[in-house]
Design a protein around this motif. Structure first.
Motif, PDB file in Angstrom:
ATOM      1  N   GLY A  90       0.816  -1.215   0.000  1.00 25.49           N
ATOM      2  CA  GLY A  90       0.000   0.000   0.000  1.00 25.49           C
ATOM      3  C   GLY A  90       0.843   1.255   0.000  1.00 25.49           C
ATOM      4  O   GLY A  90       0.552   2.213  -0.734  1.00 25.49           O
ATOM      5  N   GLY A  91       1.912   1.265   0.802  1.00 23.38           N
ATOM      6  CA  GLY A  91       2.766   2.439   0.873  1.00 23.38           C
ATOM      7  C   GLY A  91       3.545   2.677  -0.400  1.00 23.38           C
ATOM      8  O   GLY A  91       3.786   3.828  -0.800  1.00 23.38           O
ATOM      9  N   ALA A  92       3.937   1.598  -1.084  1.00 24.98           N
ATOM     10  CA  ALA A  92       4.694   1.751  -2.322  1.00 24.98           C
ATOM     11  C   ALA A  92       3.870   2.421  -3.405  1.00 24.98           C
ATOM     12  O   ALA A  92       4.407   3.093  -4.286  1.00 24.98           O
ATOM     13  CB  ALA A  92       5.180   0.380  -2.795  1.00 24.98           C
ATOM     14  N   VAL A  93       2.550   2.269  -3.342  1.00 20.95           N
ATOM     15  CA  VAL A  93       1.671   2.868  -4.349  1.00 20.95           C
ATOM     16  C   VAL A  93       1.562   4.381  -4.173  1.00 20.95           C
ATOM     17  O   VAL A  93       1.523   5.137  -5.147  1.00 20.95           O
ATOM     18  CB  VAL A  93       0.275   2.218  -4.282  1.00 20.95           C
ATOM     19  N   GLY A 189      -1.109   2.669   2.566  1.00 23.94           N
ATOM     20  CA  GLY A 189      -1.256   3.768   1.617  1.00 23.94           C
ATOM     21  C   GLY A 189      -1.220   5.123   2.297  1.00 23.94           C
ATOM     22  O   GLY A 189      -0.588   6.066   1.796  1.00 23.94           O
ATOM     23  N   ALA A 190      -1.899   5.238   3.439  1.00 26.12           N
ATOM     24  CA  ALA A 190      -1.875   6.497   4.184  1.00 26.12           C
ATOM     25  C   ALA A 190      -0.470   6.809   4.687  1.00 26.12           C
ATOM     26  O   ALA A 190      -0.012   7.961   4.645  1.00 26.12           O
ATOM     27  CB  ALA A 190      -2.853   6.422   5.357  1.00 26.12           C
ATOM     28  N   VAL A 191       0.220   5.781   5.146  1.00 23.34           N
ATOM     29  CA  VAL A 191       1.592   5.954   5.626  1.00 23.34           C
ATOM     30  C   VAL A 191       2.516   6.381   4.489  1.00 23.34           C
ATOM     31  O   VAL A 191       3.361   7.263   4.638  1.00 23.34           O
ATOM     32  CB  VAL A 191       2.093   4.648   6.266  1.00 23.34           C
ATOM     33  N   GLY A 192       2.363   5.760   3.315  1.00 22.02           N
ATOM     34  CA  GLY A 192       3.197   6.113   2.176  1.00 22.02           C
ATOM     35  C   GLY A 192       3.000   7.544   1.738  1.00 22.02           C
ATOM     36  O   GLY A 192       3.967   8.246   1.405  1.00 22.02           O
ATOM     37  N   LEU A 193       1.743   8.003   1.738  1.00 27.81           N
ATOM     38  CA  LEU A 193       1.472   9.389   1.351  1.00 27.81           C
ATOM     39  C   LEU A 193       2.120  10.360   2.325  1.00 27.81           C
ATOM     40  O   LEU A 193       2.749  11.345   1.923  1.00 27.81           O
ATOM     41  CB  LEU A 193      -0.040   9.614   1.296  1.00 27.81           C
ATOM     42  N   ALA A 194       1.982  10.080   3.631  1.00 32.81           N
ATOM     43  CA  ALA A 194       2.588  10.946   4.644  1.00 32.81           C
ATOM     44  C   ALA A 194       4.105  10.926   4.545  1.00 32.81           C
ATOM     45  O   ALA A 194       4.762  11.963   4.685  1.00 32.81           O
ATOM     46  CB  ALA A 194       2.145  10.511   6.035  1.00 32.81           C
TER      47      ALA A 194
END
Length: 302
Positions: A90-93, A189-194
């Motif tokens: 999710g974070g890689a996306v 995903g939320a972590v990756g964006l942050a």
């Protein structure tokens, strides 16, 4: 308008970078949040660079802290590989999206976001054990006809699995329901964006997200959090590299220092209970750093 990067033609001393990496890796591993949170303000203090450059450089260096922490906690049996994998994907996306968004922000906006996030994060760090205890009580208080987002216990042995590892993939995938996997993917995903925008704070987000959705022990949460940060940090750092934001000449010393600091302290942290005094002192440092960044942002032109 985007502020131009801060540059210097003078020779750069690398010994502070080694010390910064050492301190960041050690403190980040002991508190369980990674090292970027303490590395960014130290980089800004010692080197002439913009907020964006400090954020992105710390993001890549944080990978060393997380790899070491995940390895040591994992060898001690405190790592949920399946949960970490879902969050890594999710974070890689989203990490690249966050990095490109950060590249469009002015220096004033960068410092405001950075400082504001630290001010908001500091009480969460100080009260982390109490918040974890409260979050663990939330699912049990939910109505019985509403399924809480709790991760189920692993099922019995999967046919074909064993010491040979023939059924390893089926074993990993079989312990999660689609809803749980989707939750973890969204958390990643939320972590990756942050991480892409700020370069910091992802460890705390993952910790609270795992505590809310599972009954993992404290050390397993830490080990899984370290592992889950690797993907978003690498993806965000790669995007920042392509945008020209990384200070590559500092990376080797930062990575070396972070690796040594994290390896030494993680080995101790596996056998230690969380230190409440250290957590409170670190929270005060983060709060003061956030206020300083906000004051610096106010002095810049719109």
């Amino acid at each position: 308008p985007i502020d131009p990067p801060t540059a210097s033609t003078a020779p750069v001393a690398l010994s502070p970078a080694l010390a910064i990496g050492l301190v960041s890796g050690a403190v980040g591993s002991l508190v369980g949040i990674g090292g970027a949170l303490i590395m960014v303000p130290l980089l800004l203090q010692w080197y002439p660079m913009s907020q964006l450059q400090a954020n992105s450089t710390a993001l890549l260096s944080n990978v060393a802290t997380c790899v070491m922490g995940a390895t040591i906690f994992g060898l001690a049996g405190h790592l949920d590989v399946a949960a970490a994998l879902c969050m890594v994907l999710g974070g890689a996306v989203t990490a690249g999206v966050g990095a490109r968004l950060a590249h469009q922000l002015s220096e004033r906006a960068q410092k405001t976001l950075f400082g504001g996030w630290l001010v908001l994060l500091s009480p969460a760090i100080a009260l982390k054990p109490h918040l974890q205890q409260w979050l663990r009580s939330v699912p049990s208080a939910a109505p019985t006809d509403v399924a809480p987002p709790a991760l189920p216990p692993p099922p019995g042995p999967v046919p074909g699995s064993g010491p040979e590892g023939a059924g390893l993939i089926a074993d990993l995938l079989g312990r999660w329901s689609p809803e749980d996997a989707l939750y973890l993917f969204g958390l990643g995903g939320a972590v990756g964006l942050a991480a892409g925008v700020l370069g910091i704070g992802s460890g705390t987000m993952i910790t609270f997200g795992l505590v809310f959705a599972s009954d993992m022990g404290h050390k397993t949460v830490l080990g899984t959090s370290f592992a889950a940060q690797v993907g978003p940090s690498l993806a965000g750092a790669w995007a920042h590299y392509k945008l020209g934001n990384l200070q590559l000449h500092l990376i080797p010393c930062l990575v070396l220092g972070s690796s040594v600091g994290s390896a030494c302290v993680s080995a101790l942290a596996v056998g230690l209970a969380p230190d409440s005094f250290l957590r409170m002192a670190f929270a005060v440092f983060i709060f003061a750093t956030g206020l300083r960044s906000l004051r610096a942002a106010r002095k810049l032109r719109l």
